[in-house]
Scaffold this active site. Sequence first.
Site, PDB file in Angstrom:
ATOM      1  N   HIS A  42     -17.143 -12.243  16.066  1.00 49.27           N
ATOM      2  CA  HIS A  42     -15.960 -11.418  16.347  1.00 49.27           C
ATOM      3  C   HIS A  42     -14.606 -12.148  16.868  1.00 49.27           C
ATOM      4  CE1 HIS A  42     -19.339  -8.236  16.075  1.00 49.27           C
ATOM      5  NE2 HIS A  42     -18.550  -7.920  15.225  1.00 49.27           N
TER       6      HIS A  42
ATOM      7  N   GLY B 222     -15.542 -11.332   8.282  1.00 50.26           N
ATOM      8  CA  GLY B 222     -16.595 -12.263   8.104  1.00 50.26           C
ATOM      9  C   GLY B 222     -17.084 -12.755   6.905  1.00 50.26           C
TER      10      GLY B 222
END
Length: 282
Positions: free
Chosen positions: A35, A146
């Site tokens: 993250h 992602g």
Amino acid sequence: MSELAHTRAELAAARSRLTGRVGVVMTMGALHEGHEALIRAAREQADRVLVTIFVNPLQFGPGEDFDRYPRTIETDLEICRRAGADLVFAPSAAQMYPGGEPGVRVSPGPLGDDLEGLSRPGFFHGVLTVVLKLLHLTRPDLAFFGEKDYQQLALIRQMVADLDVPVEIVGVPTVRESDGLALSSRNRYLTSDQRMAALSLSAALRAGAEAAEAGRDGGAVLAAAHRAFAAGDPATKLDYLVLTDPALEPGPVVGPARLLVAAWVGDVRLIDNAAIRLDPRP
């Protein structure tokens, strides 16, 4: 210092003060270095960065881990501050779904019923619904996701294109531990033995990538990946291991391709993927 908003009104007021190009990173909390990489990528490409933290009940099926999904808001906020987020939106379910669970949800189309969608029916309906709602609420210029959740990324790109949502979707490469394990919030469920067993996923991808680099064709690449997975810990149960093109269509004969794997390690389900290029030699 990151500003924190819990309600739609607080978000709207804080969002109005963000100038320049705004990038959003959507998370379910339990933040880790993956993250952080997303937030840093947003920091590099946008003038202001907004992070959302919301454990979305719509994407958890019966018997899945919604209740035990890690909620670590104080640690998450510190990571957001360290990585350079300007604003964090951490709403309750009542703020996100003020009328209760929505009667209208975003359909992912046929791709949403394959791979992850086959193993987790309704999952992508929940994902796309909350992503679209958050895009409306945060009004970003760029949104960062992602590549580890590759099917999710592909479907979000398709949704944005099909529904004319004015945002650029940016994929960020998977962040891995030094031994190859892809970072995931669910990794914290693993025991030390299970964590070692989980390396079967990245080992399969690595074997497939090495076969591709050696000039093997798609069938041989996939076979090499399956052999490597089978050679790992028998406690790791394969869900799927497939070779596709970058749009998740049936595997190409030549050119860019994607290897995707999902497996159970104990009662923890993990996913991973890798980009490869097929250039088979005679």
